[in-house]
Design an enzyme around this catalytic site. Sequence first.
Site, PDB file in Angstrom:
ATOM      1  CG  ASP A 195       1.183   0.321  -9.369  1.00  0.00           C
ATOM      2  OD1 ASP A 195       0.267   0.728 -10.107  1.00  0.00           O
ATOM      3  OD2 ASP A 195       1.069  -0.656  -8.615  1.00  0.00           O
ATOM      4  NE  ARG A 236      -0.623   2.214  -7.571  1.00  0.00           N
ATOM      5  CZ  ARG A 236      -0.782   1.660  -6.368  1.00  0.00           C
ATOM      6  NH1 ARG A 236      -1.255   2.364  -5.354  1.00  0.00           N
ATOM      7  NH2 ARG A 236      -0.471   0.399  -6.168  1.00  0.00           N
ATOM      8  CG  ASP A 243       9.517  -4.070  -0.757  1.00  0.00           C
ATOM      9  OD1 ASP A 243       9.429  -5.118  -0.080  1.00  0.00           O
ATOM     10  OD2 ASP A 243       9.778  -4.054  -1.968  1.00  0.00           O
ATOM     11  CB  SER A 290       2.252  -8.632  -4.002  1.00  0.00           C
ATOM     12  OG  SER A 290       1.908  -8.353  -5.329  1.00  0.00           O
TER      13      SER A 290
END
Lengths: 419, 419, 419, 419
Positions: free
Chosen positions: B123, B94, B15, B179
């Site tokens: 996220d 994050r 990605d 994922s």
Amino acid sequence: MSKEKVLLAYSGGLDTSCILKWLLEKDYEVLCFMADVGQNEDFNAAREKALKIGASEVIIRDMKEIFVEKYVWPAIQTGLVYEGRYLLGTSLARPCISVGLINTAKEKNCTYISHGATGKGNDQIRFELSAYALNPSIKVIAPWRLPEFCERFQGRSDLLEYAKKHGIPVSATTKSPWSMDANIMHISYESGVLEDPGHIAPTELYQMTQNLSNGLDQPTRVEITFNYGLPVRASELLSGKTMERPLDILNFLNKIGGEHGVGRIDIVENRFIGLKSRGVYETPGGTILHCAHHDLEVYCLDREILRVKAFLSSKFSDYVYNGFWFSPEAEFVRKCLVESQQNVCGKVLVEIFKGHVWAISRESIKTVYNQELASMDVHGTTLSPYAATGFIEVNAMRLKEYHRVHGTPNMTKPKFKLF
Amino acid sequence: MSKEKVLLAYSGGLDTSCILKWLLEKDYEVLCFMADVGQNEDFNAAREKALKIGASEVIIRDMKEIFVEKYVWPAIQTGLVYEGRYLLGTSLARPCISVGLINTAKEKNCTYISHGATGKGNDQIRFELSAYALNPSIKVIAPWRLPEFCERFQGRSDLLEYAKKHGIPVSATTKSPWSMDANIMHISYESGVLEDPGHIAPTELYQMTQNLSNGLDQPTRVEITFNYGLPVRASELLSGKTMERPLDILNFLNKIGGEHGVGRIDIVENRFIGLKSRGVYETPGGTILHCAHHDLEVYCLDREILRVKAFLSSKFSDYVYNGFWFSPEAEFVRKCLVESQQNVCGKVLVEIFKGHVWAISRESIKTVYNQELASMDVHGTTLSPYAATGFIEVNAMRLKEYHRVHGTPNMTKPKFKLF
Amino acid sequence: MSKEKVLLAYSGGLDTSCILKWLLEKDYEVLCFMADVGQNEDFNAAREKALKIGASEVIIRDMKEIFVEKYVWPAIQTGLVYEGRYLLGTSLARPCISVGLINTAKEKNCTYISHGATGKGNDQIRFELSAYALNPSIKVIAPWRLPEFCERFQGRSDLLEYAKKHGIPVSATTKSPWSMDANIMHISYESGVLEDPGHIAPTELYQMTQNLSNGLDQPTRVEITFNYGLPVRASELLSGKTMERPLDILNFLNKIGGEHGVGRIDIVENRFIGLKSRGVYETPGGTILHCAHHDLEVYCLDREILRVKAFLSSKFSDYVYNGFWFSPEAEFVRKCLVESQQNVCGKVLVEIFKGHVWAISRESIKTVYNQELASMDVHGTTLSPYAATGFIEVNAMRLKEYHRVHGTPNMTKPKFKLF
Amino acid sequence: MSKEKVLLAYSGGLDTSCILKWLLEKDYEVLCFMADVGQNEDFNAAREKALKIGASEVIIRDMKEIFVEKYVWPAIQTGLVYEGRYLLGTSLARPCISVGLINTAKEKNCTYISHGATGKGNDQIRFELSAYALNPSIKVIAPWRLPEFCERFQGRSDLLEYAKKHGIPVSATTKSPWSMDANIMHISYESGVLEDPGHIAPTELYQMTQNLSNGLDQPTRVEITFNYGLPVRASELLSGKTMERPLDILNFLNKIGGEHGVGRIDIVENRFIGLKSRGVYETPGGTILHCAHHDLEVYCLDREILRVKAFLSSKFSDYVYNGFWFSPEAEFVRKCLVESQQNVCGKVLVEIFKGHVWAISRESIKTVYNQELASMDVHGTTLSPYAATGFIEVNAMRLKEYHRVHGTPNMTKPKFKLF
């Protein structure tokens, strides 16, 4: 004139046997009450003993089914946990037993009830608050809070001597170095060597659960079905063995949990009177049910309802721990919590192994879980991929404005330093 | 005129490699940023790849120590758990990564930051709210929320084709059917086959923890010392191996927990945007620390402070999960929570075995635990055994009065019936 | 092919008249909807105006009774107040009007609804969340959030010019230097000169209430009767004038409150999108009802229920303010709040005078208030005068233990100093 | 051997005078303590009386300044209100007086303290919990909870007779048909005719505030300045009269509020022991300060901090009402609340008239209020007018999903029907 009648919550042990005798000496007529809530007790032997000491009658009630259906099941449904860990096995049994006591006292025309709980514990409060809530005019004799009784019996040796003097049979086995309270939901251990919170609880203490090293070598998978948050079915996957009555479900899960060493905790807790005390608990089936219920609940409930429900649940846990099962606040909060469970219907598959319970899959037709919508691989139709931009912009605005006036929030400073 | 500079949060995967190329096509100068928060990554290979695609620079920051000290430790100290189970491993990383991004963007004069997070997840929100809170004038390019980008890349095959066309190397291994996001605190798994909450997560998924059947055959005991609620020492009893730096402690406990299969959860959770999603997490060391901290906290804290602290902690967990680590409310609540930890100093001995962590003893000089006072065998001096009589009488009075007007609270009726 | 139909929430003012014309220019068929929730409006004139501009139909619904019974009354019953002061007059009207809009859109086969609310306010959110909750497939046109519209109409002068060009009649009176929103419960004022929170609101602004200097010179006493927390009767003592239908009660109390200048507030509040805004409100009848309800509630409710109820009430207020009247959480919390009102039955006598409302006596057969028990002059039978000794001793024990370890709590230090 | 010394909290009234004599009869040496917290008392006459009865010493402490600075000011800062209405005037004075008592007892080597509070009220608890928290080994004699004393003095006539017999002077004026407790913050009235909650309190009762019909005919405007939530300045606009010392500010506002009849409430409240009681209070200056503080707080605080702060404030109010001013929880929560006030700095202009206080303008450099951003007339730069579209779409998604599974939330059904 006939003597006043006392209904004594009798256990068959040294304390309540001495209390029975003492009450007789105080010129009461004494009836003994025993509630079978699943403790492993020789009720017939206890009956014989009480009659021998002088009880005019011994009433034994099988309350196991009532206990599971009216107390344990609602506790699972409403998610009761005290201080994050304790599933309230003893706290739930007390109001149940109190109902038995008060009803029996009424049937037998007893003006008084009596119990052997001490003056520092929670149980005296749970018994008495329940009793007064159910019958405000009941009178309570709590010998361990009477100066006369306490002065006479300053320790265990005084009780033993009194028992010997009055021919009260004393169990030949040495007293275990802790006390325990058992029912079909759990066993709690406290006192004695456990009073030192730094003392590791001996492994021989546990009676409902295997030590992990002796546990089964294969995991067990059980599918548990809930309706409105209440367990209605438990099915062991491998054998297909299935239970549907609450009492059967709990027994079944106790057995499975016990074989896998599930549900042991060793904690310090805050008693209602403000003391801290150390307790060791084993709650095998209850732990499995609680884990499954929690999993299904998050799966089915709306996020915001979940938040409010969690607040209410923690309030209800405190009420129950403190003895307020029968109280206006418990009645109110319980209704709210039951209402929150409207959509908690479905199945959870739990794996049980080596002291561990783990929800591994779940299904429900009441959840709003939307696999397509949640998918990271599908752009989706319900939610435009661009919507989050505005959502973030709006949420960021408050932060930007704060920054404009006050700078970045300080999240790094107060490291070890306290203010 | 020189091109505008974008700092891209780069992972080395398909990605963000395509995004890198796409940004270059849009005529930006692109720098890549990688934060090493403990994920198992070949950073050099990723650097080579990014440079090959056309990044003008690749900045790699080792943020492991910062992550553990400034994010994981405070999370343990303040008791963060989302919806009763998730220890927030990703949520905590994050804002940490965002600090790296924003600082690097400033150093490198980038006007924009960019990331590969999708439009349905948490996220994107955590990155961007943190970024805006740290630098309100930063600009964000989130390609997965741009119509142009989304129309061009409708699925994985479009990305693969684009990569092929532009000579972007694609990992030979087939994409795993889920994922994952890893850091030193945890690994999370979601998407793919996990999107069906009824699908049991495959056991080969886990990377930090052993399956229970392969776990060690002997329990491990670790003594963990806390100061003001922060872990300052972990010592394995048998070997005497002892760690004191936060990063060392976490690595050490990850290893022990991993060998015993500790810290796996499989849950459905509520995302900030209102979706429910299914995630599987493993947090070995964090789970051990959380368990030990919780035990010490109840041991040391005043009961009433514990109640308020629990409320604040659940608020803080929501803030962090939703991306508001850097926010006025998080700053405020965190200060309160740190204040609550003033007396959370002492040691807890935990036993770790077969996926299970269990506090088995604890000590502290800051607790009010009073062994003599708590003892059921001692009448005691601080509290008269008779005091509870008045205590119960006063507490019962409200219940009696309620009974007088309204009768006994109805705790047995609303069985299966909903209102 | 026939045109797509839009149902426009029409006010008769400049904005929605221009939007009406603009939608027609965009080739929609436009129907106009007006809900009469008690605002002082010339509905016939508005109808004429809309038809003249080109609306194919104007639907006017008298929703006053529904508004009072289904929104205002529940708000009184559940004690809704936003941020301690605002009685939510506008917030309650929005979902009510949305029901009218959605039902009418269905009847008239409109695919779209449209409104003139701006992009920074709460009302756009309240309208649209209600609409989507009632009909998830409804489509919304919010011109003030469309770039095309916003670019064309950058300010009031653009609207005036557009109106002139298209022959849209514009009220001859100059625009007041603030905007207002009225319904039978309240009028709110904001914008214009009020946007400076330091600017004192001009006294000529108020339309429902007298300035105190012009208020009546004698107090008015009204007895208000509640059943399950809902107002069922209001009776003016002097005249004996009595109302029983909700709409009549509210009109009656609005009149009395208005004559005495009751229910004005001038506040800054936090909007859902995170802005702070300044609003001036007058809610005469609602203020009287809220005051009376609060008094009766404390009189009737158990203390612990009152605490939980207050928490739930503050949650519900936030839901309603933010536009979540129709939401799972509002449905749940409202049911809980209604349940809490089971015993809120009785009468309160309030005195209204010079902007002030004051409960001066109350009665109920559902309260546990016990005059004899409360009396300081009677030793009493329900509670022994000696019981409090034990109650205090037990409560003091925790404090003494804390003192033993930590000394006296520091309640004097943090004077002006912040940590 | 010398007698044991008792320090008696003396008021000069009938009860404590009889208690003084009774303690002397019990062979104690008795010292009397009077705290001047602003009650309107002839302290010299009381001293004479006590010495005449036999007190060995009378200690009078002027605690007005301490009371205002250490108790009233923090209460304003932290926003204390009990059950939504009561500003806690008496509850705050009790711990203050207890500090005086305990300090004096220490200075004078008194082993005991004694007071005349009855066994059903809050004050006995507040005095004693404060005393034990400050000095766990202090001993308390509470005659109204001693069987011997209660049996001897069954009512007022017994006290009068005892007084006569021992030459204790009794005030010639007839006892008022209620009791009162006064300090510089407020006067409370209860007992006697007020025990019937349906009995309207007589207007001649009030001593700090004018009846509205006699109030001033012009409003008074006062600008109040806060620093960190604490009042630091009050300035009457017309006269320019300005006060800066806490005690001066409170006296000043009491005078203004008194002239306008501000701060009267007539309520039923829940006592700590579980009784409901009726109280009438007047708190003129405190009401003005509370109103101004609340206004500034909403203006300055972040929305989310405001929510948490409100929760903490309600906890603190309960602690203070119940007598836990000196407790670990009060210390903790107060620190959190003080921290929340970091930005509550600025000025509020309040108008005071006819029993009404009303914030009419406010200013602060610490607020994030952004006039341009809030403006409905400006499209603005910080927030795009289009952002709300995505914000609403995301928020609506959860509602749409709920609708998909469960239909529209039922907000109209549970009208009068209870579940």
